[in-house]
Structures are given as structure tokens and as C-alpha cells.
Motif scaffolding. Structure first.
Motif, PDB file in Angstrom:
ATOM      1  N   VAL A  66       0.973  -1.213   0.067  1.00 11.00           N
ATOM      2  CA  VAL A  66      -0.014  -0.129  -0.157  1.00 11.00           C
ATOM      3  C   VAL A  66       0.808   1.044   0.175  1.00 11.00           C
ATOM      4  N   VAL A  67       1.787   1.122   0.670  1.00  9.96           N
ATOM      5  CA  VAL A  67       2.800   2.421   0.887  1.00  9.96           C
ATOM      6  C   VAL A  67       3.592   2.559  -0.526  1.00  9.96           C
ATOM      7  N   SER A  68       3.849   1.331  -1.173  1.00  6.31           N
ATOM      8  CA  SER A  68       4.559   1.305  -2.631  1.00  6.31           C
ATOM      9  C   SER A  68       3.668   2.166  -3.439  1.00  6.31           C
ATOM     10  N   ALA A  69       2.377   1.922  -3.368  1.00 10.34           N
ATOM     11  CA  ALA A  69       1.066   2.281  -4.301  1.00 10.34           C
ATOM     12  C   ALA A  69       1.109   3.773  -4.145  1.00 10.34           C
ATOM     13  N   ALA A  70       1.015   4.205  -2.819  1.00  6.48           N
ATOM     14  CA  ALA A  70       0.756   5.662  -2.573  1.00  6.48           C
ATOM     15  C   ALA A  70       2.017   6.516  -2.875  1.00  6.48           C
ATOM     16  N   SER A  71       3.280   5.849  -2.487  1.00 11.67           N
ATOM     17  CA  SER A  71       4.391   6.700  -2.692  1.00 11.67           C
ATOM     18  C   SER A  71       4.731   6.962  -4.010  1.00 11.67           C
ATOM     19  N   MET A  72       4.096   6.027  -5.167  1.00 14.59           N
ATOM     20  CA  MET A  72       4.457   6.413  -6.628  1.00 14.59           C
ATOM     21  C   MET A  72       3.525   7.494  -6.959  1.00 14.59           C
ATOM     22  N   CYS A  73       2.509   8.030  -6.179  1.00 17.85           N
ATOM     23  CA  CYS A  73       1.697   9.132  -6.604  1.00 17.85           C
ATOM     24  C   CYS A  73       2.663  10.506  -6.491  1.00 17.85           C
ATOM     25  N   LEU A  74       3.503  10.413  -5.502  1.00 21.04           N
ATOM     26  CA  LEU A  74       4.272  11.578  -5.279  1.00 21.04           C
ATOM     27  C   LEU A  74       5.185  12.235  -6.290  1.00 21.04           C
ATOM     28  N   PRO A  75       5.864  11.420  -7.036  1.00 15.31           N
ATOM     29  CA  PRO A  75       6.554  11.901  -8.151  1.00 15.31           C
ATOM     30  C   PRO A  75       5.469  12.427  -9.270  1.00 15.31           C
ATOM     31  N   ALA A  76       4.848  11.913  -9.456  1.00 15.73           N
ATOM     32  CA  ALA A  76       3.557  12.352 -10.637  1.00 15.73           C
ATOM     33  C   ALA A  76       2.933  13.587 -10.126  1.00 15.73           C
ATOM     34  N   LEU A  77       2.742  13.919  -8.863  1.00 18.54           N
ATOM     35  CA  LEU A  77       1.983  15.108  -8.270  1.00 18.54           C
ATOM     36  C   LEU A  77       2.995  16.004  -8.191  1.00 18.54           C
ATOM     37  N   TYR A  78       4.298  15.806  -7.988  1.00 22.09           N
ATOM     38  CA  TYR A  78       5.510  16.877  -8.149  1.00 22.09           C
ATOM     39  C   TYR A  78       5.666  17.138  -9.488  1.00 22.09           C
ATOM     40  N   LEU A  80       3.542  17.503 -11.705  1.00 20.31           N
ATOM     41  CA  LEU A  80       2.635  18.230 -12.329  1.00 20.31           C
ATOM     42  C   LEU A  80       2.526  19.742 -11.555  1.00 20.31           C
ATOM     43  N   VAL A  81       3.202  19.778 -10.336  1.00 24.92           N
ATOM     44  CA  VAL A  81       3.237  21.051  -9.695  1.00 24.92           C
ATOM     45  C   VAL A  81       4.261  21.721 -10.426  1.00 24.92           C
ATOM     46  N   VAL A  82       5.491  21.274 -10.820  1.00 34.97           N
ATOM     47  CA  VAL A  82       6.568  21.805 -11.493  1.00 34.97           C
ATOM     48  C   VAL A  82       6.135  22.236 -12.859  1.00 34.97           C
ATOM     49  N   LEU A  83       5.390  21.602 -13.577  1.00 41.67           N
ATOM     50  CA  LEU A  83       4.591  21.706 -14.891  1.00 41.67           C
ATOM     51  C   LEU A  83       3.881  22.874 -14.882  1.00 41.67           C
ATOM     52  N   LEU A  84       3.005  23.014 -13.856  1.00 44.81           N
ATOM     53  CA  LEU A  84       1.963  23.882 -13.505  1.00 44.81           C
ATOM     54  C   LEU A  84       2.625  25.619 -13.275  1.00 44.81           C
ATOM     55  N   SER A  85       3.625  25.360 -12.410  1.00 39.97           N
ATOM     56  CA  SER A  85       4.280  26.656 -12.062  1.00 39.97           C
ATOM     57  C   SER A  85       5.433  26.894 -12.846  1.00 39.97           C
ATOM     58  N   GLY A 102       4.374  10.855 -19.211  1.00 42.29           N
ATOM     59  CA  GLY A 102       5.068   9.531 -19.002  1.00 42.29           C
ATOM     60  C   GLY A 102       4.847   8.914 -17.721  1.00 42.29           C
ATOM     61  N   THR A 103       5.203  10.095 -16.746  1.00 37.32           N
ATOM     62  CA  THR A 103       4.961   9.648 -15.234  1.00 37.32           C
ATOM     63  C   THR A 103       3.469   9.301 -15.021  1.00 37.32           C
ATOM     64  N   ALA A 104       2.451  10.008 -15.716  1.00 36.77           N
ATOM     65  CA  ALA A 104       1.247   9.913 -15.233  1.00 36.77           C
ATOM     66  C   ALA A 104       0.699   8.651 -16.032  1.00 36.77           C
ATOM     67  N   LEU A 105       1.156   8.175 -17.352  1.00 38.25           N
ATOM     68  CA  LEU A 105       0.434   7.332 -17.852  1.00 38.25           C
ATOM     69  C   LEU A 105       1.103   5.927 -16.938  1.00 38.25           C
ATOM     70  N   HIS A 106       2.302   6.197 -16.497  1.00 34.82           N
ATOM     71  CA  HIS A 106       2.671   4.876 -15.666  1.00 34.82           C
ATOM     72  C   HIS A 106       2.116   4.460 -14.403  1.00 34.82           C
ATOM     73  N   LEU A 107       1.580   5.794 -13.934  1.00 31.53           N
ATOM     74  CA  LEU A 107       0.970   5.511 -12.460  1.00 31.53           C
ATOM     75  C   LEU A 107       0.115   4.548 -12.276  1.00 31.53           C
ATOM     76  N   PRO A 108      -1.225   4.564 -12.869  1.00 28.18           N
ATOM     77  CA  PRO A 108      -2.299   3.673 -12.747  1.00 28.18           C
ATOM     78  C   PRO A 108      -1.788   2.040 -12.828  1.00 28.18           C
ATOM     79  N   PHE A 109      -0.526   1.868 -13.660  1.00 25.44           N
ATOM     80  CA  PHE A 109      -0.235   0.523 -13.800  1.00 25.44           C
ATOM     81  C   PHE A 109       0.487   0.252 -12.595  1.00 25.44           C
TER      82      PHE A 109
END
Length: 253
Positions: A66-78, A80-85, A102-109
Motif C-alpha cells: 500500500v505504501v509502495s502504491a501511494a508513494s508512486m503518486c508523489l513523483p507524478a504530483l510533484y 505536475l506542480v513543476v509543470l503548472l508553475s 510519461g509519469t502519469a501514464l505509468h502511475l495507474p499501472f
């Protein structure tokens, strides 16, 4: 397992005066220091066997997955923040968008794979092989996308990065249950190297070395996963946050 064996007192290590007494004792009464060495060697051999086996299973539980799945969200969210800012004056906004995509496409898998592993760890009968192969396939898709984003060269993508990643994807599926496990990660390491290489070619040595160092640190946590009782995989994902900072920012320079 390796963790249990390391926690087992295979031999007491003599200290101070007791060390001198042990040295002077008859051979048959000396502490069995050799047994500690044998135990450590067995631990190392077990760790290597578990990591390299085609169907390797480490000491991972549902909580770690569960931690591995949740922690994979952090690089994608970060990312996105870099991109929007990012200011509109960046050199290549599209390059940053490609890295994020590429990061977002990988995330659900990735989340699906760790969910399957969590169910298996909970005692359910789940064949995680197709989930793992899908997850790692998307890693290579992301690597190919990053290769173009950092090189900005279609020729580099088509002639080098794409063949390397397509070959790796084919091997993932065709030898999913027979190939030694570490072969997959060696190919993954080459895929990452080839998309970071354009940074060095552009003279961005700080970015190349720092991104490479962060990736190697994350890889070390992943390799040490059995010693870390399954928490190393999540540690790898956490290392991808500063890694994403370097890749996103230098993709858009």
C-alpha cells in the motif's frame, strides 16, 4: 529469511578480557566465530537468490505494498506542480509536458501492480505476473518519452532509445516467468541511462550526475528491499521525487 537470520545470535562476539580468554582457550572450547561468518554468507546467498529468481518473493506484506502504491503518486504530483508553475518563457514547455505524461501514464499501472501484490500478500490467489509486466512495460514507455524530452531529437529516439525499450518490453513478456529477475532491472537501468545521456551531451553535467546519483540511491533501496522488510520499494519511489525535480526542470530549459 535474511532478516530473521541476521537477528538470530549465530555467535557471541567476545569483547575485552573475554576476547583474550577466548583466544587462549583450547580449539574445542573457543566461541564459534566461524558460525557467524557462515550465517552471514548464507544470508547474502539467500538475498541474492531471492532477488535474482524469476519468481522472486521478498518479505513484503500488504502494508508495504500500500505504501509502495501511494508513494508512486508523489513523483507524478510533484511533476505536475513543476509543470503548472513553469513560466511561459521556458525553453521547451512541451518537453516538460511529455515527461509528466510519461509519469502519469505509468502511475495507474504501478498502483494496479502493487494492489495485486497486496492481495497476494493477504492470502488471495493472484497471478501478479501480468500486472508486473504491465507496470514495467509502462516504465519503458516513460523512458522512451523522456529520451525525446531530454534530447529533443527524433533521431535519438528512433535509432537508440526506442529499440532499447522495445527490446526490453518484448523480453518482459516473452520471458516473464523464466528469466532471472535481475536481467529486467539491468535493462531498466540502461533505459534510464540512455534518457539521461543527452544531459551530458548538452553539457549539463550537474543534472546528469545528480539525476544518476538519485536513481542509483533509489536502486540501492530497491535491491536492499529484503533487508528492509519490504519497505525499500517505497523508498525507491520517494527518491523519484527529487529525481523528477532534476528531469522536469532540465527538460524545459
Amino acid at each position: 529469511g535474511p532478516v530473521l537470520c541476521l537477528l538470530t545470535p549465530c555467535a557471541q562476539i567476545p569483547t575485552g578480557a573475554s576476547r583474550h580468554s577466548a583466544a587462549m582457550a583450547p580449539p574445542d572450547k573457543r566461541p564459534a566465530d566461524d558460525s557467524k561468518t557462515v550465517c552471514l554468507l548464507q544470508d547474502s546467498e539467500t538475498l541474492i537468490d531471492n532477488f535474482c529468481a524469476a519468481t522472486a518473493v521478498g518479505p513484503v506484506g500488504a502494508a508495504q505494498e500500500v505504501v509502495s502504491a501511494a508513494s508512486m503518486c508523489l513523483p507524478a504530483l510533484y511533476s505536475l506542480v513543476v509543470l503548472l508553475s513553469a513560466p511561459t518563457s521556458v525553453g521547451c514547455l512541451v518537453c516538460g509536458q511529455v515527461v509528466f505524461a510519461g509519469t502519469a501514464l505509468h502511475l495507474p499501472f504501478s498502483i494496479a501492480y502493487h494492489a495485486a501484490e497486496a492481495m497476494r500478500s493477504s492470502g488471495r490467489t493472484v497471478d501478479v505476473t501480468p500486472w508486473r509486466c504491465s507496470d514495467q512495460t509502462m516504465v519503458h514507455v516513460s523512458c522512451a518519452m523522456n529520451s525525446w524530452a531530454l534530447s529533443r531529437s527524433v533521431e535519438y529516439l528512433v535509432l537508440l532509445a526506442l529499440p532499447v525499450n522495445l527490446y526490453a518490453i518484448c523480453m518482459l513478456w516473452f520471458r516473464a516467468k523464466t528469466e532471472p529477475r535481475h536481467y529486467r532491472f539491468i535493462r531498466m537501468g540502461f533505459a534510464v541511462f540512455f534518457y539521461l545521456l543527452p544531459l551530458a551531451c548538452r553539457g549539463e553535467w550537474w543534472a546528469f550526475i545528480s539525476a544518476g546519483g538519485l536513481f542509483l540511491a533509489g536502486a540501492a533501496l530497491f535491491v536492499a528491499d529484503p533487508w528492509l522488510a519490504g519497505w525499500g520499494h517505497g523508498g525507491l519511489h520517494l527518491m523519484m521525487v527529487p529525481f523528477a525535480y532534476v528531469v522536469m526542470n532540465f527538460a524545459m530549459v
